[in-house]
Scaffold this active site. Structure first.
Site, short mmCIF file in Angstrom:
data_model
loop_
_atom_site.label_atom_id
_atom_site.label_comp_id
_atom_site.label_asym_id
_atom_site.label_seq_id
_atom_site.Cartn_x
_atom_site.Cartn_y
_atom_site.Cartn_z
N ASP A 31 6.01 -27.86 11.44
CA ASP A 31 6.61 -27.21 12.62
C ASP A 31 7.64 -28.16 13.23
O ASP A 31 7.40 -29.36 13.39
CB ASP A 31 5.52 -26.86 13.64
N GLU A 96 7.08 -16.14 18.56
CA GLU A 96 8.52 -16.31 18.82
C GLU A 96 9.36 -16.03 17.58
O GLU A 96 10.53 -15.67 17.70
CB GLU A 96 8.80 -17.73 19.31
N VAL A 97 8.77 -16.26 16.41
CA VAL A 97 9.47 -15.98 15.14
C VAL A 97 8.74 -14.80 14.50
O VAL A 97 7.54 -14.90 14.18
CB VAL A 97 9.46 -17.21 14.21
N HIS A 101 3.36 -15.97 10.07
CA HIS A 101 3.08 -17.37 9.72
C HIS A 101 1.76 -17.79 10.33
O HIS A 101 1.42 -17.40 11.43
CB HIS A 101 4.22 -18.30 10.19
N HIS A 103 -0.41 -20.86 11.70
CA HIS A 103 -0.34 -22.24 12.21
C HIS A 103 -1.58 -23.01 11.76
O HIS A 103 -2.69 -22.48 11.81
CB HIS A 103 -0.35 -22.23 13.75
P1 AMP Z 1 5.25 -18.59 16.89
O1 AMP Z 1 5.38 -18.92 18.35
O2 AMP Z 1 3.83 -18.33 16.46
O3 AMP Z 1 6.22 -17.51 16.46
O4 AMP Z 1 5.63 -19.92 16.13
C1 AMP Z 1 6.92 -20.20 15.68
C2 AMP Z 1 6.93 -21.67 15.39
O5 AMP Z 1 8.03 -21.94 14.54
C3 AMP Z 1 7.11 -22.54 16.63
O6 AMP Z 1 5.98 -23.42 16.75
C4 AMP Z 1 8.42 -23.29 16.36
O7 AMP Z 1 8.37 -24.63 16.80
C5 AMP Z 1 8.53 -23.19 14.86
N1 AMP Z 1 9.89 -23.24 14.32
C6 AMP Z 1 10.98 -22.55 14.75
N2 AMP Z 1 12.04 -22.83 13.98
C7 AMP Z 1 11.62 -23.73 13.04
C8 AMP Z 1 12.25 -24.40 11.96
N3 AMP Z 1 13.55 -24.23 11.69
N4 AMP Z 1 11.51 -25.25 11.21
C9 AMP Z 1 10.20 -25.43 11.49
N5 AMP Z 1 9.54 -24.82 12.49
C10 AMP Z 1 10.25 -23.98 13.25
#
Ligand code: AMP
Ligand code: ZN
Length: 111
Positions: A31, A96-97, A101, A103
Protein backbone atom coordinates in the site's frame (compact mmCIF):
# COMPACT_ATOMS: atom_id res chain seq x y z
CA UNK A 1 -9.90 -3.45 -17.93
CA UNK A 2 -11.97 -0.53 -16.71
CA UNK A 3 -11.19 2.98 -17.89
CA UNK A 4 -9.62 5.25 -15.29
CA UNK A 5 -9.15 2.44 -12.78
CA UNK A 6 -5.82 2.88 -11.02
CA UNK A 7 -5.52 -0.81 -10.11
CA UNK A 8 -6.27 -1.90 -13.70
CA UNK A 9 -3.50 0.49 -14.78
CA UNK A 10 -1.08 -1.01 -12.23
CA UNK A 11 -1.99 -4.54 -13.38
CA UNK A 12 -1.55 -3.46 -17.02
CA UNK A 13 1.81 -1.86 -16.12
CA UNK A 14 0.62 1.56 -17.31
CA UNK A 15 1.52 2.76 -13.82
CA UNK A 16 4.79 1.32 -12.47
CA UNK A 17 4.46 -0.62 -9.23
CA UNK A 18 6.45 -3.47 -7.71
CA UNK A 19 4.46 -6.70 -7.63
CA UNK A 20 5.48 -8.54 -4.49
CA UNK A 21 3.38 -11.48 -5.68
CA UNK A 22 1.68 -12.33 -8.96
CA UNK A 23 -0.03 -15.24 -10.63
CA UNK A 24 -2.49 -15.58 -13.47
CA UNK A 25 -5.41 -14.41 -11.31
CA UNK A 26 -4.04 -11.73 -8.96
CA UNK A 27 -1.19 -9.49 -7.90
CA UNK A 28 -0.07 -8.10 -4.54
CA UNK A 29 1.54 -4.72 -3.94
CA UNK A 30 2.53 -2.66 -0.91
CA UNK A 31 0.00 0.00 0.00
CA UNK A 32 1.36 3.42 -0.98
CA UNK A 33 0.06 4.88 2.31
CA UNK A 34 0.70 2.07 4.81
CA UNK A 35 -1.31 2.03 8.02
CA UNK A 36 1.05 -0.51 9.65
CA UNK A 37 4.59 -1.92 9.22
CA UNK A 38 3.11 -4.46 6.79
CA UNK A 39 0.26 -3.23 4.59
CA UNK A 40 -0.32 -5.22 1.42
CA UNK A 41 -3.10 -5.17 -1.14
CA UNK A 42 -4.10 -8.40 -2.89
CA UNK A 43 -5.80 -7.41 -6.13
CA UNK A 44 -7.51 -9.70 -8.67
CA UNK A 45 -6.61 -9.05 -12.31
CA UNK A 46 -10.33 -9.16 -13.10
CA UNK A 47 -11.99 -5.77 -12.60
CA UNK A 48 -14.69 -6.28 -9.98
CA UNK A 49 -15.94 -3.05 -8.38
CA UNK A 50 -16.51 -4.30 -4.84
CA UNK A 51 -17.76 -7.21 -2.78
CA UNK A 52 -21.25 -6.06 -3.80
CA UNK A 53 -20.47 -7.09 -7.38
CA UNK A 54 -19.26 -10.62 -6.68
CA UNK A 55 -20.92 -13.41 -8.61
CA UNK A 56 -20.92 -17.15 -7.99
CA UNK A 57 -18.19 -17.55 -10.60
CA UNK A 58 -15.87 -15.42 -8.41
CA UNK A 59 -16.08 -17.62 -5.32
CA UNK A 60 -12.93 -19.60 -6.04
CA UNK A 61 -11.03 -16.41 -6.84
CA UNK A 62 -11.94 -14.79 -3.51
CA UNK A 63 -11.03 -17.99 -1.70
CA UNK A 64 -7.63 -18.00 -3.38
CA UNK A 65 -7.09 -14.35 -2.39
CA UNK A 66 -7.32 -15.50 1.24
CA UNK A 67 -4.83 -18.32 0.67
CA UNK A 68 -2.42 -15.92 -1.05
CA UNK A 69 -2.82 -13.52 1.90
CA UNK A 70 -1.90 -16.32 4.29
CA UNK A 71 1.25 -17.08 2.31
CA UNK A 72 2.24 -13.42 2.17
CA UNK A 73 1.76 -13.11 5.94
CA UNK A 74 4.31 -15.91 6.37
CA UNK A 75 6.68 -14.25 3.88
CA UNK A 76 6.37 -10.92 5.75
CA UNK A 77 6.87 -12.73 9.10
CA UNK A 78 3.61 -11.48 10.55
CA UNK A 79 1.78 -14.82 10.66
CA UNK A 80 2.68 -15.67 14.25
CA UNK A 81 2.24 -12.20 15.75
CA UNK A 82 -0.98 -11.71 13.80
CA UNK A 83 -2.59 -9.53 11.18
CA UNK A 84 -5.92 -8.38 9.79
CA UNK A 85 -7.41 -9.10 6.36
CA UNK A 86 -10.39 -7.05 5.21
CA UNK A 87 -12.32 -5.57 2.31
CA UNK A 88 -13.69 -2.05 2.48
CA UNK A 89 -17.03 -1.96 0.66
CA UNK A 90 -18.27 1.21 -1.06
CA UNK A 91 -17.83 4.74 0.26
CA UNK A 92 -19.52 4.20 3.62
CA UNK A 93 -17.25 1.22 4.20
CA UNK A 94 -14.13 3.26 3.51
CA UNK A 95 -13.53 2.09 -0.07
CA UNK A 96 -11.61 4.65 -2.15
CA UNK A 97 -10.42 2.52 -5.08
CA UNK A 98 -13.33 0.81 -6.78
CA UNK A 99 -11.50 -2.33 -7.92
CA UNK A 100 -11.78 -5.19 -5.44
CA UNK A 101 -8.76 -5.57 -3.14
CA UNK A 102 -8.00 -7.39 0.07
CA UNK A 103 -6.00 -5.47 2.69
CA UNK A 104 -3.42 -7.39 4.76
CA UNK A 105 -2.35 -5.27 7.72
CA UNK A 106 0.13 -6.44 10.33
CA UNK A 107 3.76 -6.46 11.28
CA UNK A 108 3.26 -5.38 14.88
CA UNK A 109 5.20 -7.13 17.64
CA UNK A 110 7.30 -9.20 15.30
CA UNK A 111 10.06 -9.20 17.91
P1 AMP B 1 -9.63 1.30 -0.03
O1 AMP B 1 -9.81 2.49 0.86
O2 AMP B 1 -10.05 0.00 0.62
O3 AMP B 1 -10.24 1.50 -1.40
O4 AMP B 1 -8.07 1.14 -0.21
C1 AMP B 1 -7.37 1.69 -1.27
C2 AMP B 1 -5.93 1.65 -0.85
O5 AMP B 1 -5.13 1.78 -2.02
C3 AMP B 1 -5.52 2.78 0.09
O6 AMP B 1 -5.03 2.22 1.31
C4 AMP B 1 -4.44 3.53 -0.69
O7 AMP B 1 -3.39 3.98 0.14
C5 AMP B 1 -3.99 2.49 -1.68
N1 AMP B 1 -3.44 3.00 -2.94
C6 AMP B 1 -3.96 3.96 -3.74
N2 AMP B 1 -3.19 4.14 -4.83
C7 AMP B 1 -2.15 3.26 -4.71
C8 AMP B 1 -1.02 2.96 -5.51
N3 AMP B 1 -0.77 3.61 -6.66
N4 AMP B 1 -0.16 2.00 -5.08
C9 AMP B 1 -0.39 1.37 -3.92
N5 AMP B 1 -1.45 1.59 -3.12
C10 AMP B 1 -2.31 2.54 -3.51
ZN1 ZN C 1 -9.90 -2.05 -12.27
Amino acid sequence: MAADCIFCKIIGKEIPSEFIYEDDEMIAIRDINPKAPVHLLIIPRKHIRSINDLEAVDEALVGRMMTVAKGLAVKEKTDKSGYRVFFNVEKGGGQEVFHLHLHLVGGFDRG
